[in-house]
Design an enzyme around this catalytic site. Sequence first.
Site, short mmCIF file in Angstrom:
data_model
loop_
_atom_site.label_atom_id
_atom_site.label_comp_id
_atom_site.label_asym_id
_atom_site.label_seq_id
_atom_site.Cartn_x
_atom_site.Cartn_y
_atom_site.Cartn_z
N LYS A 158 20.25 34.72 41.79
CA LYS A 158 21.15 33.59 42.02
C LYS A 158 20.56 32.36 41.32
CE LYS A 158 23.29 31.08 45.90
NZ LYS A 158 23.41 31.01 47.39
N SER A 176 28.09 31.22 49.24
CA SER A 176 27.87 30.68 47.92
C SER A 176 27.28 31.67 46.92
CB SER A 176 26.95 29.45 48.02
OG SER A 176 25.67 29.83 48.46
N SER A 180 25.75 32.66 53.22
CA SER A 180 25.99 32.85 51.79
C SER A 180 25.52 34.16 51.18
CB SER A 180 25.36 31.70 51.00
OG SER A 180 26.22 30.59 51.06
N1 GLN Z 1 29.49 28.17 53.57
C1 GLN Z 1 28.34 27.54 54.13
C2 GLN Z 1 28.20 26.15 53.55
O1 GLN Z 1 28.99 25.80 52.77
C3 GLN Z 1 27.11 28.35 53.89
C4 GLN Z 1 26.56 28.21 52.54
C5 GLN Z 1 25.25 28.92 52.36
O2 GLN Z 1 24.89 29.78 53.17
N2 GLN Z 1 24.52 28.51 51.34
O3 GLN Z 1 27.32 25.42 53.86
#
Ligand code: GLN
Length: 484
Positions: A76, A151, A175
Amino acid sequence: MLNASLQALAAALADKQVSSVELTQAALDRIAARNADINAFVHVDPEGALAAARAADARIAAGEAGPLTGIPIAHKDVFCTEGLPTTCASRMLANFVSPYDAHVVARLKQAGSVLVGKTNMDEFAMGSSNENSHFGAARNPWDSTRVPGGSSGGSAAAVAAGMVPVATGTDTGGSVRQPASFCGVTGIKPTYGVVSRYGMIAYASSLDQGGVLARSAADCAPVLSAMAGFDPRDSTSLDRPAEDFGRDLDKPLAGLRIGLPREYFGEGMADDVRGAVEAALDAYRTLGATTVEVSLPNSKLAIPAYYVIAPAEASSNLSRFDGVRYGYRAPEYGDLNDMYAKSRAQGFGAEVKRRILVGTYVLSHGYYDAYYLQAQKLRRLIADDFRQAFGQCDVIAGPTAPSTAYEIGTKCNDPVQMYLGDIYTVAVNLAGLPALSHPAGFGTGSLPVGLQLVGDYFSEARLLNAAHQFQQATDWHARRPPEA
Ligand code: GLN
């Protein structure tokens, strides 16, 4: 070949049925063929990958191979990679080349894995759909009009599309798990502190944790084992003995007590998700597990607490991007303050700005007690709920997300709707627990449904064991999207 399990790939490499150079070339070819559609990768490094593959082949020939030697992998783009772009899918870092490797990247290099490229993500890992990317949305290989989740959407899509057998992700509020669910792959987020955050660009430091996305629990295990471990460069890294997270994969599930939180099976879950999750629970019962209803009474407070704490930490972490030391700088500006303001206004996307604004607000004098402090108290209550529940069960199961993958563009203009999609995942991060998502079946439109398993602290091996036993008895994880 790339669709084989890591164990089969390692065996084929050891037997010289295939070389790492061939495997790596196959991954690069697949990326070249599919990335225009899927947009899973924001950077591909063919020369670096083939050089690493040649080194891996030499290591295999010398009899020094481990389970990951010669295996293509993607990181990532939140992980710093020496000599390669590390952008966090932000204009702010679009031209940033990291001078060093993240701990996770270094560990996986030492293990002999072959880095083929960096995957797309929501900007600074803020989002649940991968639409908040400076490089455009990644798309779901099961239906390219739909989001892959976020994400870590690029990593999930890359694995689902057969571009790489494994990829890293990070999980601050879901995410790793939610994109795994949307893309029909397996994703694990370990206990907070098990994987070093050194070189993992910070979003919300008390929640961020590195994880793995792969096709199966058995494939996740050796990758997690390689990337975990104490690192003095991260003050929250836990000093524990090295672990083989795959040690219990083959244990039968007889006697496993699965807790089903009442609050997770109420309203809010789409019918097709419910159908698949219930059927998967039946499969677990057939394997000898028992289910018991448990309660996580503060579940509905997890989203409000998370969306105060995560932006608060983000507003602090992202203050370092000021156009001075590195990252984007506005081409034209007046005085120093104007330079900061213009660089940040132009360098960050809308969602990142929204979070910085919310975070700064909840930390400000006069609102700190009402929001931030209150959210910290809820965080404790949420962690206590899990502690109580684990008195009655060994793992907690439920849906990973309330729906399957939705169409690109349908939620991105409604942040609250987007945040509500994190209902089943964020509490786990607030408590610091390990959790995974594995394919549990398909919903309407042949879209994958994920089942989430949450364990008590340091129960990664047990979670992988449960998922592996499920995957021995079912083939959901082995299904491939139309063009994979
Ligand atoms: N969807 C969550 C957020 O926007 C989690 C994102 C993540 O785990 N990086 O914060």
